[in-house]
Write a protein that holds these residues in place. Sequence first.
Motif, PDB file in Angstrom:
ATOM      1  N   MET A   1       0.938  -1.718  -0.103  1.00 15.36           N
ATOM      2  CA  MET A   1      -0.186  -0.458  -0.605  1.00 15.36           C
ATOM      3  C   MET A   1       1.139   1.393   0.316  1.00 15.36           C
ATOM      4  SD  MET A   1      -3.092   1.315   2.905  1.00 15.36           S
ATOM      5  CE  MET A   1      -4.370   0.134   2.467  1.00 15.36           C
ATOM      6  N   ARG A   2       0.365   2.465  -0.925  1.00 18.92           N
ATOM      7  CA  ARG A   2       0.993   3.624  -0.802  1.00 18.92           C
ATOM      8  C   ARG A   2       0.766   5.016   0.009  1.00 18.92           C
ATOM      9  NH1 ARG A   2       1.179   7.258  -5.934  1.00 18.92           N
ATOM     10  NH2 ARG A   2       2.064   9.338  -4.369  1.00 18.92           N
ATOM     11  N   LEU A   3       1.448   5.537   0.747  1.00 14.81           N
ATOM     12  CA  LEU A   3       1.143   6.762   1.875  1.00 14.81           C
ATOM     13  C   LEU A   3       2.088   7.161   1.523  1.00 14.81           C
ATOM     14  CD1 LEU A   3       0.473   4.635   5.150  1.00 14.81           C
ATOM     15  CD2 LEU A   3      -0.990   4.504   3.650  1.00 14.81           C
ATOM     16  N   ASP A   4       0.225   8.951   1.612  1.00 12.65           N
ATOM     17  CA  ASP A   4       1.570   9.790   1.873  1.00 12.65           C
ATOM     18  C   ASP A   4       0.703  10.444   3.074  1.00 12.65           C
ATOM     19  OD1 ASP A   4       2.313   9.850  -1.169  1.00 12.65           O
ATOM     20  OD2 ASP A   4       0.443  10.542  -1.677  1.00 12.65           O
ATOM     21  N   VAL A   5       1.795  11.288   3.890  1.00 14.82           N
ATOM     22  CA  VAL A   5       1.911  11.521   4.916  1.00 14.82           C
ATOM     23  C   VAL A   5       1.870  13.069   4.673  1.00 14.82           C
ATOM     24  CG1 VAL A   5       2.850  11.653   7.500  1.00 14.82           C
ATOM     25  CG2 VAL A   5       3.153   9.673   6.146  1.00 14.82           C
ATOM     26  N   GLU A   6       1.133  13.561   5.167  1.00 20.27           N
ATOM     27  CA  GLU A   6       1.071  15.617   5.268  1.00 20.27           C
ATOM     28  C   GLU A   6       1.449  16.239   6.637  1.00 20.27           C
ATOM     29  OE1 GLU A   6      -1.949  16.391   1.906  1.00 20.27           O
ATOM     30  OE2 GLU A   6      -2.697  16.922   4.108  1.00 20.27           O
TER      31      GLU A   6
ATOM     32  N   PHE B   1       0.138  24.271   5.962  1.00 19.37           N
ATOM     33  CA  PHE B   1       1.135  23.444   5.342  1.00 19.37           C
ATOM     34  C   PHE B   1       2.356  23.196   5.854  1.00 19.37           C
ATOM     35  CE2 PHE B   1       3.648  21.793   2.105  1.00 19.37           C
ATOM     36  CZ  PHE B   1       3.111  20.197   1.634  1.00 19.37           C
ATOM     37  N   VAL B   2       3.213  22.018   6.050  1.00 21.41           N
ATOM     38  CA  VAL B   2       4.771  21.940   6.587  1.00 21.41           C
ATOM     39  C   VAL B   2       5.494  21.055   5.914  1.00 21.41           C
ATOM     40  CG1 VAL B   2       6.592  21.502   8.585  1.00 21.41           C
ATOM     41  CG2 VAL B   2       4.670  22.166   8.545  1.00 21.41           C
ATOM     42  N   ASN B   3       5.196  20.206   5.523  1.00 24.52           N
ATOM     43  CA  ASN B   3       5.072  19.826   4.313  1.00 24.52           C
ATOM     44  C   ASN B   3       4.911  17.974   4.205  1.00 24.52           C
ATOM     45  OD1 ASN B   3       8.160  18.617   2.806  1.00 24.52           O
ATOM     46  ND2 ASN B   3       8.253  17.144   4.596  1.00 24.52           N
ATOM     47  N   THR B   4       5.262  17.195   2.615  1.00 22.26           N
ATOM     48  CA  THR B   4       4.717  16.070   2.919  1.00 22.26           C
ATOM     49  C   THR B   4       5.985  15.255   2.141  1.00 22.26           C
ATOM     50  OG1 THR B   4       2.312  17.135   1.109  1.00 22.26           O
ATOM     51  CG2 THR B   4       2.929  14.183   0.864  1.00 22.26           C
ATOM     52  N   MET B   5       4.779  13.404   2.803  1.00 27.11           N
ATOM     53  CA  MET B   5       6.450  12.473   2.789  1.00 27.11           C
ATOM     54  C   MET B   5       5.861  11.571   2.168  1.00 27.11           C
ATOM     55  SD  MET B   5       8.149  12.377   6.238  1.00 27.11           S
ATOM     56  CE  MET B   5       7.224  12.687   7.714  1.00 27.11           C
ATOM     57  N   PRO B   6       5.762  11.693   0.559  1.00 23.50           N
ATOM     58  CA  PRO B   6       5.202  10.429  -0.477  1.00 23.50           C
ATOM     59  C   PRO B   6       5.340   9.231  -0.317  1.00 23.50           C
ATOM     60  CG  PRO B   6       6.846  12.807  -1.919  1.00 23.50           C
ATOM     61  CD  PRO B   6       6.659  12.364  -0.460  1.00 23.50           C
ATOM     62  N   ASP B   7       4.682   8.590  -0.983  1.00 24.54           N
ATOM     63  CA  ASP B   7       5.720   6.769  -1.107  1.00 24.54           C
ATOM     64  C   ASP B   7       6.109   6.526   0.756  1.00 24.54           C
ATOM     65  OD1 ASP B   7       4.888   6.823  -2.935  1.00 24.54           O
ATOM     66  OD2 ASP B   7       5.602   7.158  -3.930  1.00 24.54           O
ATOM     67  N   VAL B   8       5.195   6.621   1.376  1.00 22.45           N
ATOM     68  CA  VAL B   8       6.171   6.438   2.694  1.00 22.45           C
ATOM     69  C   VAL B   8       5.594   4.681   3.379  1.00 22.45           C
ATOM     70  CG1 VAL B   8       5.678   6.360   5.652  1.00 22.45           C
ATOM     71  CG2 VAL B   8       5.992   8.500   3.998  1.00 22.45           C
ATOM     72  N   ARG B   9       6.531   3.843   3.705  1.00 28.76           N
ATOM     73  CA  ARG B   9       6.580   2.697   3.989  1.00 28.76           C
ATOM     74  C   ARG B   9       5.155   2.277   4.966  1.00 28.76           C
ATOM     75  NH1 ARG B   9      11.340  -1.250   5.790  1.00 28.76           N
ATOM     76  NH2 ARG B   9      10.132  -2.553   6.604  1.00 28.76           N
ATOM     77  N   PHE B  10       4.863   1.558   4.512  1.00 32.04           N
ATOM     78  CA  PHE B  10       3.571   0.611   4.932  1.00 32.04           C
ATOM     79  C   PHE B  10       3.198  -0.185   4.851  1.00 32.04           C
ATOM     80  CE2 PHE B  10      -0.756   0.106   5.724  1.00 32.04           C
ATOM     81  CZ  PHE B  10      -0.691   0.306   7.086  1.00 32.04           C
ATOM     82  N   ASP B  11       3.521  -1.256   6.718  1.00 32.98           N
ATOM     83  CA  ASP B  11       3.329  -2.800   6.610  1.00 32.98           C
ATOM     84  C   ASP B  11       2.399  -3.069   6.892  1.00 32.98           C
ATOM     85  OD1 ASP B  11       3.454  -5.641   7.079  1.00 32.98           O
ATOM     86  OD2 ASP B  11       5.493  -5.252   7.872  1.00 32.98           O
ATOM     87  N   PRO B  12       1.369  -3.343   6.216  1.00 31.34           N
ATOM     88  CA  PRO B  12      -0.423  -3.479   6.464  1.00 31.34           C
ATOM     89  C   PRO B  12      -0.835  -4.692   7.921  1.00 31.34           C
ATOM     90  CG  PRO B  12      -0.174  -3.642   4.104  1.00 31.34           C
ATOM     91  CD  PRO B  12       0.552  -3.495   4.573  1.00 31.34           C
TER      92      PRO B  12
ATOM     93  N   SER C   1      -4.175   7.035   1.891  1.00 27.13           N
ATOM     94  CA  SER C   1      -4.113   5.975   0.268  1.00 27.13           C
ATOM     95  C   SER C   1      -3.776   6.307  -0.782  1.00 27.13           C
ATOM     96  CB  SER C   1      -4.858   4.903   1.016  1.00 27.13           C
ATOM     97  OG  SER C   1      -5.112   4.266   0.184  1.00 27.13           O
ATOM     98  N   ASN C   2      -2.692   6.367  -1.401  1.00 27.80           N
ATOM     99  CA  ASN C   2      -3.060   6.529  -2.786  1.00 27.80           C
ATOM    100  C   ASN C   2      -3.369   5.729  -4.044  1.00 27.80           C
ATOM    101  OD1 ASN C   2      -3.190   9.004  -3.501  1.00 27.80           O
ATOM    102  ND2 ASN C   2      -0.822   9.268  -2.653  1.00 27.80           N
ATOM    103  N   ASP C   3      -4.001   4.098  -3.139  1.00 33.25           N
ATOM    104  CA  ASP C   3      -3.931   3.422  -4.027  1.00 33.25           C
ATOM    105  C   ASP C   3      -5.247   3.242  -5.423  1.00 33.25           C
ATOM    106  OD1 ASP C   3      -1.935   1.595  -2.668  1.00 33.25           O
ATOM    107  OD2 ASP C   3      -3.659   0.593  -1.492  1.00 33.25           O
ATOM    108  N   ARG C   4      -4.923   2.843  -6.737  1.00 29.29           N
ATOM    109  CA  ARG C   4      -5.398   3.187  -7.530  1.00 29.29           C
ATOM    110  C   ARG C   4      -6.062   4.210  -7.930  1.00 29.29           C
ATOM    111  NH1 ARG C   4      -8.724  -0.403  -4.816  1.00 29.29           N
ATOM    112  NH2 ARG C   4      -7.333  -1.307  -3.367  1.00 29.29           N
ATOM    113  N   GLY C   5      -5.080   5.190  -7.959  1.00 36.03           N
ATOM    114  CA  GLY C   5      -5.585   6.360  -7.453  1.00 36.03           C
ATOM    115  C   GLY C   5      -6.154   6.758  -6.932  1.00 36.03           C
ATOM    116  N   GLU C   6      -7.718   6.845  -6.164  1.00 33.66           N
ATOM    117  CA  GLU C   6      -8.284   7.349  -4.985  1.00 33.66           C
ATOM    118  C   GLU C   6      -7.518   7.400  -3.445  1.00 33.66           C
ATOM    119  OE1 GLU C   6     -11.379   3.838  -4.120  1.00 33.66           O
ATOM    120  OE2 GLU C   6     -11.754   3.204  -6.647  1.00 33.66           O
ATOM    121  N   ARG C   7      -7.296   9.022  -3.343  1.00 33.92           N
ATOM    122  CA  ARG C   7      -6.841   9.542  -2.124  1.00 33.92           C
ATOM    123  C   ARG C   7      -8.080   9.393  -0.972  1.00 33.92           C
ATOM    124  NH1 ARG C   7      -2.998  13.280  -0.626  1.00 33.92           N
ATOM    125  NH2 ARG C   7      -4.313  15.401   0.360  1.00 33.92           N
TER     126      ARG C   7
END
Length: 73
Positions: free
Chosen positions: A1-6, A14-25, A53-59
């Motif tokens: 699963m791909r996560l973006d953390v704001e 707004f301070v920062n975005t961390m894209p593609d953060v590692r997540f272990d379900p 979550s950014n799976d399948r283009g759905e946020r």
Amino acid sequence: MRLDVEILGADGTFVNTMPDVRFDPADRAVYACCEGDLARRTVGTIVVDRSWSNDRGERRLLAELTTQGELER
């Protein structure tokens, strides 16, 4: 699963975005590490972390945590 953390300030700015953060379900853990400069600027301040979550283009918002910035040595 791909996560973006704001990361937002306590006032919602707004301070920062961390894209593609590692997540272990399997263990439900998010592994994120802030850039040194940003981490030092947020020590002692309240920040809001939003995980998306950014799976399948759905946020989709998965979690919102309010924390205090801390720097571990």
